[in-house]
Design a protein around this motif. Structure first.
Motif, PDB file in Angstrom:
ATOM      1  N   ASP A   1     -30.591  17.298  -7.437  1.00  0.00           N
ATOM      2  CA  ASP A   1     -29.683  18.282  -8.043  1.00  0.00           C
ATOM      3  C   ASP A   1     -28.537  18.656  -7.105  1.00  0.00           C
ATOM      4  OD1 ASP A   1     -31.030  18.493 -10.512  1.00  0.00           O
ATOM      5  OD2 ASP A   1     -32.482  19.888  -9.661  1.00  0.00           O
ATOM      6  N   GLY A   2     -27.948  17.619  -6.485  1.00  0.00           N
ATOM      7  CA  GLY A   2     -26.742  17.835  -5.676  1.00  0.00           C
ATOM      8  C   GLY A   2     -26.991  18.159  -4.219  1.00  0.00           C
ATOM      9  N   LEU A   3     -28.250  18.287  -3.789  1.00  0.00           N
ATOM     10  CA  LEU A   3     -28.555  18.581  -2.389  1.00  0.00           C
ATOM     11  C   LEU A   3     -28.686  17.274  -1.611  1.00  0.00           C
ATOM     12  CD1 LEU A   3     -29.293  20.703  -0.221  1.00  0.00           C
ATOM     13  CD2 LEU A   3     -31.677  20.450  -0.947  1.00  0.00           C
ATOM     14  N   MET A   4     -27.957  17.160  -0.513  1.00  0.00           N
ATOM     15  CA  MET A   4     -27.988  15.926   0.284  1.00  0.00           C
ATOM     16  C   MET A   4     -28.294  16.254   1.747  1.00  0.00           C
ATOM     17  SD  MET A   4     -24.895  13.599  -1.306  1.00  0.00           S
ATOM     18  CE  MET A   4     -23.643  14.894  -1.287  1.00  0.00           C
ATOM     19  N   PHE A   5     -28.971  15.321   2.398  1.00  0.00           N
ATOM     20  CA  PHE A   5     -29.364  15.462   3.804  1.00  0.00           C
ATOM     21  C   PHE A   5     -28.961  14.216   4.573  1.00  0.00           C
ATOM     22  CE2 PHE A   5     -32.659  14.404   7.027  1.00  0.00           C
ATOM     23  CZ  PHE A   5     -32.494  15.477   7.890  1.00  0.00           C
ATOM     24  N   THR A   6     -28.403  14.397   5.771  1.00  0.00           N
ATOM     25  CA  THR A   6     -28.145  13.260   6.657  1.00  0.00           C
ATOM     26  C   THR A   6     -29.119  13.345   7.827  1.00  0.00           C
ATOM     27  OG1 THR A   6     -26.433  14.485   7.881  1.00  0.00           O
ATOM     28  CG2 THR A   6     -25.705  13.088   6.053  1.00  0.00           C
ATOM     29  N   PRO A   7     -29.843  12.267   8.126  1.00  0.00           N
ATOM     30  CA  PRO A   7     -30.915  12.307   9.136  1.00  0.00           C
ATOM     31  C   PRO A   7     -30.406  12.068  10.553  1.00  0.00           C
ATOM     32  CG  PRO A   7     -30.897  10.162   8.130  1.00  0.00           C
ATOM     33  CD  PRO A   7     -29.795  10.957   7.455  1.00  0.00           C
ATOM     34  N   TYR A   8     -29.298  12.702  10.895  1.00  0.00           N
ATOM     35  CA  TYR A   8     -28.685  12.446  12.200  1.00  0.00           C
ATOM     36  C   TYR A   8     -29.127  13.481  13.235  1.00  0.00           C
ATOM     37  CZ  TYR A   8     -25.489   9.890   9.059  1.00  0.00           C
ATOM     38  OH  TYR A   8     -24.944   9.064   8.098  1.00  0.00           O
ATOM     39  N   ILE A   9     -30.373  13.929  13.147  1.00  0.00           N
ATOM     40  CA  ILE A   9     -30.821  15.024  14.017  1.00  0.00           C
ATOM     41  C   ILE A   9     -30.952  14.601  15.476  1.00  0.00           C
ATOM     42  CG2 ILE A   9     -31.972  16.215  12.110  1.00  0.00           C
ATOM     43  CD1 ILE A   9     -34.637  15.147  13.167  1.00  0.00           C
TER      44      ILE A   9
ATOM     45  N   GLU B   1     -34.602  11.181   0.581  1.00  0.00           N
ATOM     46  CA  GLU B   1     -33.458  10.417   0.081  1.00  0.00           C
ATOM     47  C   GLU B   1     -32.462  10.135   1.205  1.00  0.00           C
ATOM     48  OE1 GLU B   1     -33.370  11.832  -4.611  1.00  0.00           O
ATOM     49  OE2 GLU B   1     -32.123  12.904  -3.146  1.00  0.00           O
ATOM     50  N   GLY B   2     -32.223  11.120   2.071  1.00  0.00           N
ATOM     51  CA  GLY B   2     -31.270  10.919   3.162  1.00  0.00           C
ATOM     52  C   GLY B   2     -31.711   9.840   4.131  1.00  0.00           C
ATOM     53  N   ILE B   3     -33.000   9.814   4.444  1.00  0.00           N
ATOM     54  CA  ILE B   3     -33.534   8.769   5.311  1.00  0.00           C
ATOM     55  C   ILE B   3     -33.332   7.397   4.669  1.00  0.00           C
ATOM     56  CG2 ILE B   3     -35.669   7.815   6.294  1.00  0.00           C
ATOM     57  CD1 ILE B   3     -36.673  10.788   6.399  1.00  0.00           C
ATOM     58  N   THR B   4     -33.614   7.310   3.380  1.00  0.00           N
ATOM     59  CA  THR B   4     -33.507   6.032   2.662  1.00  0.00           C
ATOM     60  C   THR B   4     -32.054   5.597   2.521  1.00  0.00           C
ATOM     61  OG1 THR B   4     -35.471   6.748   1.430  1.00  0.00           O
ATOM     62  CG2 THR B   4     -34.370   4.763   0.663  1.00  0.00           C
ATOM     63  N   PHE B   5     -31.150   6.543   2.279  1.00  0.00           N
ATOM     64  CA  PHE B   5     -29.719   6.215   2.236  1.00  0.00           C
ATOM     65  C   PHE B   5     -29.247   5.662   3.580  1.00  0.00           C
ATOM     66  CE2 PHE B   5     -28.899   9.579  -1.256  1.00  0.00           C
ATOM     67  CZ  PHE B   5     -28.960   8.621  -2.260  1.00  0.00           C
ATOM     68  N   SER B   6     -29.734   6.250   4.675  1.00  0.00           N
ATOM     69  CA  SER B   6     -29.328   5.775   5.990  1.00  0.00           C
ATOM     70  C   SER B   6     -29.761   4.329   6.207  1.00  0.00           C
ATOM     71  CB  SER B   6     -29.934   6.675   7.074  1.00  0.00           C
ATOM     72  OG  SER B   6     -29.547   6.241   8.354  1.00  0.00           O
ATOM     73  N   LEU B   7     -30.959   3.972   5.744  1.00  0.00           N
ATOM     74  CA  LEU B   7     -31.410   2.587   5.837  1.00  0.00           C
ATOM     75  C   LEU B   7     -30.631   1.678   4.887  1.00  0.00           C
ATOM     76  CD1 LEU B   7     -35.203   3.369   6.162  1.00  0.00           C
ATOM     77  CD2 LEU B   7     -33.815   2.200   7.881  1.00  0.00           C
TER      78      LEU B   7
ATOM     79  N   LEU C   1     -32.056   6.280  13.730  1.00  0.00           N
ATOM     80  CA  LEU C   1     -32.744   6.829  14.898  1.00  0.00           C
ATOM     81  C   LEU C   1     -33.846   7.813  14.530  1.00  0.00           C
ATOM     82  CD1 LEU C   1     -29.876   7.366  17.509  1.00  0.00           C
ATOM     83  CD2 LEU C   1     -31.603   5.579  17.446  1.00  0.00           C
ATOM     84  N   ALA C   2     -33.597   8.665  13.536  1.00  0.00           N
ATOM     85  CA  ALA C   2     -34.595   9.685  13.166  1.00  0.00           C
ATOM     86  C   ALA C   2     -34.948   9.533  11.696  1.00  0.00           C
ATOM     87  CB  ALA C   2     -34.064  11.091  13.451  1.00  0.00           C
ATOM     88  N   ALA C   3     -35.826   8.575  11.405  1.00  0.00           N
ATOM     89  CA  ALA C   3     -36.280   8.344  10.031  1.00  0.00           C
ATOM     90  C   ALA C   3     -37.492   9.236   9.771  1.00  0.00           C
ATOM     91  CB  ALA C   3     -36.596   6.875   9.818  1.00  0.00           C
TER      92      ALA C   3
ATOM     93  N   ILE D   1     -40.424   2.458   8.250  1.00  0.00           N
ATOM     94  CA  ILE D   1     -40.134   3.868   8.507  1.00  0.00           C
ATOM     95  C   ILE D   1     -41.223   4.436   9.401  1.00  0.00           C
ATOM     96  CG2 ILE D   1     -39.762   6.152   7.485  1.00  0.00           C
ATOM     97  CD1 ILE D   1     -38.741   4.771   4.969  1.00  0.00           C
ATOM     98  N   GLY D   2     -40.920   4.459  10.691  1.00  0.00           N
ATOM     99  CA  GLY D   2     -41.769   5.128  11.654  1.00  0.00           C
ATOM    100  C   GLY D   2     -41.008   6.320  12.180  1.00  0.00           C
ATOM    101  N   THR D   3     -41.164   6.637  13.461  1.00  0.00           N
ATOM    102  CA  THR D   3     -40.356   7.699  14.062  1.00  0.00           C
ATOM    103  C   THR D   3     -38.883   7.393  13.853  1.00  0.00           C
ATOM    104  OG1 THR D   3     -42.053   8.099  15.718  1.00  0.00           O
ATOM    105  CG2 THR D   3     -39.854   8.945  16.185  1.00  0.00           C
ATOM    106  N   SER D   4     -38.484   6.177  14.188  1.00  0.00           N
ATOM    107  CA  SER D   4     -37.172   5.665  13.800  1.00  0.00           C
ATOM    108  C   SER D   4     -37.366   4.790  12.567  1.00  0.00           C
ATOM    109  CB  SER D   4     -36.551   4.864  14.947  1.00  0.00           C
ATOM    110  OG  SER D   4     -37.369   3.758  15.279  1.00  0.00           O
ATOM    111  N   GLY D   5     -36.283   4.296  12.023  1.00  0.00           N
ATOM    112  CA  GLY D   5     -36.366   3.422  10.856  1.00  0.00           C
ATOM    113  C   GLY D   5     -35.631   2.132  11.114  1.00  0.00           C
ATOM    114  N   VAL D   6     -36.134   1.041  10.558  1.00  0.00           N
ATOM    115  CA  VAL D   6     -35.520  -0.274  10.749  1.00  0.00           C
ATOM    116  C   VAL D   6     -35.392  -0.965   9.395  1.00  0.00           C
ATOM    117  CG1 VAL D   6     -35.831  -2.589  11.723  1.00  0.00           C
ATOM    118  CG2 VAL D   6     -36.359  -0.569  13.104  1.00  0.00           C
TER     119      VAL D   6
END
Length: 490
Positions: free
Chosen positions: A331-339, A373-379, A297-299, A259-264
């Motif tokens: 508590d039900g809040l979700m984020f997608t890291p597609y910025i 959590e959103g970053i980790t879900f994307s990976l 792309l945006a981790a 997990i840097g600027t992007s994630g792999v």
């Protein structure tokens, strides 16, 4: 005791790491350079920038290490992938290097996929994206035909440094795989691809294994830095392949999360696996092996954006110090890291990020945890593609980069990936992988396993999955996966 020098040619700086036969770091130095953006979407560098930075690093090392000139035995490289370097008949750069993050080639990618997509995927195991080298070649052919006529050799960035050191022109399989010109199973330039796109094989560099010797350091360079011995130069590898080696990834049940600027999310592969273009698939620096990787792309960039927008002026440590108080699932809040768009599994440059499920009970810490959590879900999307395609489960994952620095994030990764998470004692990244390639090339070790035991050190403390949290995250992840389809048209 002799030294090896690993040179990591990155996008914004060149780093040199000097190590001895016991795998101990003797000295590290770096030198930065800029990116030229002559037009919107363009990203270029002049190869001379890399030489100037390399000279600076060699000067710093020769001053800082008294026996640098007496003990240096080998040099190898890690380099930014895909970037197109062109040389004319005098072996001078014919055009600025078009970098991996240049996006001028959308039209060329569409042309490649519409006319040759299935065959390209069959030969290279990858689809055409703006980052790869082939679309850049087609752009040059179409938009700078006079320049293209002058091109006598093309290569990758690290290979330009190898040429500067030795006068020899070659590349190796891990970087060649990122050009979309290599038949990765045959480990040869593909005549079918070259014929399809009117590219002469004569302009391509010779192919050799990553740990093979290219040549020796030129006499004038040795004199300049008071190098006394004959120093062997080894081919090196693509940055992601070198990073995998530097993390000790040599088993297909151990993965790497970076997990840097992007994630792999990457995995060692014993043989060619058909991921149908959903993942990148490349030759490894380890002989006859491969690795697959998915990209977010945006981790870390998502967390940096969140901090700069909502917590400017405080440290990451302070911003995240209370996220452990928030229950898994925020508590039900979700984020997608597609910025900045997304790569794996959604090859979509237009999609944008979301916070979903905002409620009056949500606090700043809920939002911070949801971003993590959103970053980790994307990976995890990449992890699931690998596990489902190969009917396997990762037993251990090595975490590097920003995600490895925070213990709460490490536990979150263990719970979301449902795997034991391990950290490196010291992260040296791709530059360490370059040192390891030189060490193998010099014959210091008989096997890659012996090499890893000496050069790679893990922290004793590990993070194991909490089964209760694993179950919670499995349910949340299933909901999270629905967000892309529900929001992409916006």
């Amino acid at each position: 005791m002799s030294y090896v020098l690993g040179i990591d040619l990155g996008t914004s700086s060149l780093k040199g790491i000097l190590m001895d036969e016991a795998g101990q770091v003797i000295c590290e130095k770096s030198s930065g350079y800029g990116i030229d953006t002559p037009a919107n979407g363009y990203s270029e560098q002049r190869p001379e920038y890399w030489v100037v930075a390399c000279e600076d690093v060699l000067t710093q090392l020769s001053i800082a290490v008294s026996d640098f000139g007496e003990k240096l035995a080998g040099i190898s490289f890690s380099g930014q992938m895909h970037s197109l370097v062109t040389l004319d008949a005098d072996f001078k750069p014919a055009y600025p290097a078009i970098l991996w993050n240049d996006v001028r080639t959308t039209k060329q990618c569409e042309q490649i996929m519409s006319t040759f997509g299935e065959r390209l995927l069959s030969i290279t195991q990858n689809i055409a994206l703006e980052g790869f080298t082939l679309p850049k070649i087609l752009w040059l052919q179409e938009n700078e035909p006079a320049i293209w006529q002058k091109v006598k050799k093309i290569m990758l960035p690290k290979d330009y440094l190898s040429f500067w050191f030795t006068g020899e022109i070659c590349t190796e399989y891990s970087d060649a795989a990122g050009t979309l010109l290599l038949d990765i199973q045959k480990r040869a330039w593909s005549d079918e691809i070259l014929n399809q796109f009117a590219i002469s094989k004569d302009i391509l560099p010779k192919l050799i294994p990553s740990m093979d010797r290219v040549g020796i350091v030129k006499e004038e360079i040795c004199k300049r830095y008071n190098i006394k011995n004959e120093v062997s130069v080894f081919a090196g590898g693509a940055d992601n392949a070198c990073a995998a080696l530097a993390s000790g990834i040599a088993d297909d049940e151990i993965g790497l999360v970076s997990i840097g600027t992007s994630g792999v999310f990457s995995s060692f592969e014993d043989k060619v696996a058909d991921y149908q273009g959903k993942l990148h698939f490349f030759n490894h620096v380890i002989e006859d092996k491969y690795y697959s990787m998915g990209v977010t792309l945006a981790a870390g960039n998502s967390l940096s954006w969140f901090k700069e927008t909502f917590a400017k002026g405080i440290s990451f440590e302070d911003m995240l110090k209370d996220v452990y108080q928030i229950a898994p699932g925020s508590d039900g809040l979700m984020f997608t890291p597609y910025i900045a768009g997304e790569r794996t599994p959604h090859i979509d440059s237009q999609v944008r990020g979301s916070f979903i499920g905002i409620d009056t009970k949500h606090t700043f810490n809920h939002f911070a945890r949801a971003v993590m959590e959103g970053i980790t879900f994307s990976l995890k999307d990449s992890q699931m593609i690998m596990e489902q395609a190969k009917q396997k489960k990762f037993k251990k994952l090595i975490s590097v980069g920003g995600g490895a620095k925070n213990p709460d994030w490490m536990q979150m990764q263990a719970d979301i990936f449902d795997a034991e998470m391990i950290r490196l004692s010291v992260e040296q990244g791709p530059g360490l992988g370059a040192c390891m390639i030189a060490a193998m090339g010099l014959g210091w070790f008989e096997t890659v396993e012996d090499l890893i035991k000496t050069f790679v050190d893990y922290k004793q403390a590990t993070f194991t999955p909490n089964k209760e949290n694993v179950a919670i995250y499995q349910a949340v992840y299933q909901k999270w996966q629905q967000i892309y389809q529900a929001t992409k048209d916006f």
